[in-house]
Motif scaffolding. Structure first.
Motif, mmCIF file in Angstrom:
data_model
loop_
_atom_site.group_PDB
_atom_site.id
_atom_site.type_symbol
_atom_site.label_atom_id
_atom_site.label_comp_id
_atom_site.label_asym_id
_atom_site.label_seq_id
_atom_site.Cartn_x
_atom_site.Cartn_y
_atom_site.Cartn_z
ATOM 1 N N GLN A 1 15.336 -27.884 10.885
ATOM 2 C CA GLN A 1 16.463 -26.953 10.937
ATOM 3 C C GLN A 1 17.304 -27.073 9.668
ATOM 4 O OE1 GLN A 1 18.042 -28.379 14.677
ATOM 5 N NE2 GLN A 1 17.544 -26.447 15.700
ATOM 6 N N LYS A 2 17.550 -28.292 9.251
ATOM 7 C CA LYS A 2 18.348 -28.543 8.045
ATOM 8 C C LYS A 2 17.663 -27.935 6.818
ATOM 9 C CE LYS A 2 20.378 -32.471 5.580
ATOM 10 N NZ LYS A 2 20.479 -33.933 5.543
ATOM 11 N N LYS A 3 16.361 -28.187 6.687
ATOM 12 C CA LYS A 3 15.591 -27.653 5.568
ATOM 13 C C LYS A 3 15.548 -26.126 5.635
ATOM 14 C CE LYS A 3 11.053 -27.796 3.413
ATOM 15 N NZ LYS A 3 9.639 -27.992 3.666
ATOM 16 N N ILE B 1 19.810 -20.646 0.165
ATOM 17 C CA ILE B 1 19.383 -20.394 -1.218
ATOM 18 C C ILE B 1 18.924 -18.943 -1.353
ATOM 19 C CG2 ILE B 1 17.638 -20.950 -2.973
ATOM 20 C CD1 ILE B 1 17.842 -23.902 -1.936
ATOM 21 N N SER B 2 18.154 -18.455 -0.386
ATOM 22 C CA SER B 2 17.700 -17.050 -0.418
ATOM 23 C C SER B 2 18.890 -16.099 -0.475
ATOM 24 C CB SER B 2 16.846 -16.736 0.817
ATOM 25 O OG SER B 2 15.608 -17.400 0.756
ATOM 26 N N LYS B 3 19.894 -16.351 0.353
ATOM 27 C CA LYS B 3 21.096 -15.492 0.365
ATOM 28 C C LYS B 3 21.821 -15.543 -0.981
ATOM 29 C CE LYS B 3 22.024 -15.916 5.277
ATOM 30 N NZ LYS B 3 22.872 -16.553 6.288
ATOM 31 N N ALA B 4 21.958 -16.728 -1.540
ATOM 32 C CA ALA B 4 22.669 -16.884 -2.815
ATOM 33 C C ALA B 4 21.918 -16.201 -3.962
ATOM 34 C CB ALA B 4 22.886 -18.367 -3.117
ATOM 35 N N ILE B 5 20.602 -16.323 -3.985
ATOM 36 C CA ILE B 5 19.799 -15.676 -5.026
ATOM 37 C C ILE B 5 19.887 -14.159 -4.875
ATOM 38 C CG2 ILE B 5 17.454 -15.325 -5.934
ATOM 39 C CD1 ILE B 5 18.407 -18.069 -6.712
ATOM 40 N N THR B 6 19.836 -13.663 -3.645
ATOM 41 C CA THR B 6 19.968 -12.222 -3.398
ATOM 42 C C THR B 6 21.315 -11.722 -3.891
ATOM 43 O OG1 THR B 6 18.502 -12.302 -1.488
ATOM 44 C CG2 THR B 6 19.993 -10.431 -1.611
ATOM 45 N N ARG C 1 8.562 -30.893 -2.188
ATOM 46 C CA ARG C 1 8.769 -32.056 -3.069
ATOM 47 C C ARG C 1 10.004 -31.836 -3.945
ATOM 48 N NH1 ARG C 1 3.242 -31.099 -3.279
ATOM 49 N NH2 ARG C 1 3.349 -30.402 -5.438
ATOM 50 N N ASN C 2 9.831 -31.790 -5.258
ATOM 51 C CA ASN C 2 10.971 -31.606 -6.171
ATOM 52 C C ASN C 2 11.080 -30.158 -6.649
ATOM 53 O OD1 ASN C 2 8.631 -31.678 -7.798
ATOM 54 N ND2 ASN C 2 9.825 -32.351 -9.562
ATOM 55 N N MET C 3 10.529 -29.229 -5.856
ATOM 56 C CA MET C 3 10.537 -27.823 -6.256
ATOM 57 C C MET C 3 11.240 -26.959 -5.218
ATOM 58 S SD MET C 3 6.627 -27.374 -7.639
ATOM 59 C CE MET C 3 5.888 -28.193 -6.226
ATOM 60 N N VAL C 4 11.948 -25.959 -5.725
ATOM 61 C CA VAL C 4 12.476 -24.893 -4.883
ATOM 62 C C VAL C 4 11.762 -23.633 -5.353
ATOM 63 C CG1 VAL C 4 14.513 -23.568 -4.224
ATOM 64 C CG2 VAL C 4 14.712 -26.039 -4.614
ATOM 65 N N ILE C 5 10.977 -23.044 -4.457
ATOM 66 C CA ILE C 5 10.159 -21.885 -4.788
ATOM 67 C C ILE C 5 10.772 -20.666 -4.113
ATOM 68 C CG2 ILE C 5 7.847 -20.874 -4.663
ATOM 69 C CD1 ILE C 5 6.928 -23.917 -4.208
ATOM 70 N N VAL C 6 11.125 -19.665 -4.923
ATOM 71 C CA VAL C 6 11.763 -18.457 -4.406
ATOM 72 C C VAL C 6 10.829 -17.274 -4.669
ATOM 73 C CG1 VAL C 6 13.829 -17.017 -4.437
ATOM 74 C CG2 VAL C 6 14.021 -19.463 -4.957
ATOM 75 N N HIS C 7 10.491 -16.547 -3.590
ATOM 76 C CA HIS C 7 9.596 -15.387 -3.677
ATOM 77 C C HIS C 7 10.417 -14.150 -3.320
ATOM 78 C CE1 HIS C 7 5.768 -13.280 -1.948
ATOM 79 N NE2 HIS C 7 6.191 -12.721 -3.068
ATOM 80 N N LEU C 8 10.610 -13.267 -4.301
ATOM 81 C CA LEU C 8 11.391 -12.056 -4.100
ATOM 82 C C LEU C 8 10.462 -10.856 -4.077
ATOM 83 C CD1 LEU C 8 12.885 -13.956 -6.554
ATOM 84 C CD2 LEU C 8 14.744 -12.535 -5.767
ATOM 85 N N ALA D 1 23.868 -25.571 -3.834
ATOM 86 C CA ALA D 1 23.214 -25.574 -2.523
ATOM 87 C C ALA D 1 22.602 -26.924 -2.169
ATOM 88 C CB ALA D 1 22.145 -24.487 -2.465
ATOM 89 N N THR D 2 22.006 -27.578 -3.165
ATOM 90 C CA THR D 2 21.208 -28.780 -2.878
ATOM 91 C C THR D 2 21.872 -30.089 -3.297
ATOM 92 O OG1 THR D 2 20.086 -28.775 -5.031
ATOM 93 C CG2 THR D 2 19.076 -27.453 -3.249
ATOM 94 N N GLY D 3 22.777 -30.019 -4.250
ATOM 95 C CA GLY D 3 23.355 -31.236 -4.796
ATOM 96 C C GLY D 3 22.458 -31.919 -5.807
ATOM 97 N N VAL D 4 21.364 -31.248 -6.183
ATOM 98 C CA VAL D 4 20.395 -31.814 -7.120
ATOM 99 C C VAL D 4 20.330 -30.923 -8.361
ATOM 100 C CG1 VAL D 4 17.987 -32.530 -7.466
ATOM 101 C CG2 VAL D 4 19.044 -32.754 -5.204
ATOM 102 N N THR D 5 20.295 -31.552 -9.527
ATOM 103 C CA THR D 5 20.255 -30.836 -10.795
ATOM 104 C C THR D 5 18.873 -30.247 -11.050
ATOM 105 O OG1 THR D 5 21.906 -32.348 -11.693
ATOM 106 C CG2 THR D 5 20.636 -31.095 -13.293
ATOM 107 N N VAL D 6 18.854 -29.041 -11.587
ATOM 108 C CA VAL D 6 17.605 -28.385 -11.975
ATOM 109 C C VAL D 6 17.171 -28.943 -13.329
ATOM 110 C CG1 VAL D 6 16.531 -26.181 -12.624
ATOM 111 C CG2 VAL D 6 18.149 -26.274 -10.702
#
Length: 125
Positions: free
Chosen positions: A6-8, A15-20, A40-47, A90-95
């Motif tokens: 649920q958290k994930k 993230i989807s809402k923010a990117i939109t 893992r260490n990736m955030v994958i966004v498919h638009l 959103a994540t607290g982690v640097t890109v």
């Protein structure tokens, strides 16, 4: 009690809402669908559904496809600091880096953010 899934899932939806929102505000038009996955260490966004009617017409020729890809790449690069900030907030982690490509045939874009840390592992702890 909130489960890890649920958290994930909620983080991916946020993230989807923010990117939109960014696409609408920065590019002037948002996608029809967005799906985000954390792996893992990736955030994958498919638009999906990202091309304007004019771009769809232009994409009917090879020169038009190349033009759209170049223009969209330039626009994303111009706003890359905003995109990095969205993910950090959103994540607290640097890109560490991000990579993107657009399909003019399918009116889709993929953005892959490579993070400095394994976010999926953090969410599972």
């Amino acid at each position: 009690m909130e489960t890890t899934l649920q958290k994930k899932g909620q983080l991916e939806a946020d993230i989807s809402k923010a990117i939109t929102k960014w696409e609408k505000e920065f590019l002037g038009r948002g996608p029809l669908q967005v799906k985000t996955d954390i792996l893992r260490n990736m955030v994958i966004v498919h638009l999906k559904g990202i091309l304007t009617p004019a771009e769809k017409e232009l994409a009917k020729t090879e020169a038009g496809m190349i033009s759209i890809k170049k223009n969209r790449a330039d626009l994303i690069e111009a706003g890359n600091h905003h995109l990095r900030e969205i993910i950090l907030t959103a994540t607290g982690v640097t890109v560490d880096s991000f990579h993107t490509d657009i399909s003019t045939r399918n009116a889709e874009r993929i953005i892959v953010f490579i993070l400095k840390e394994n976010l999926e592992k953090q969410l599972n702890e």
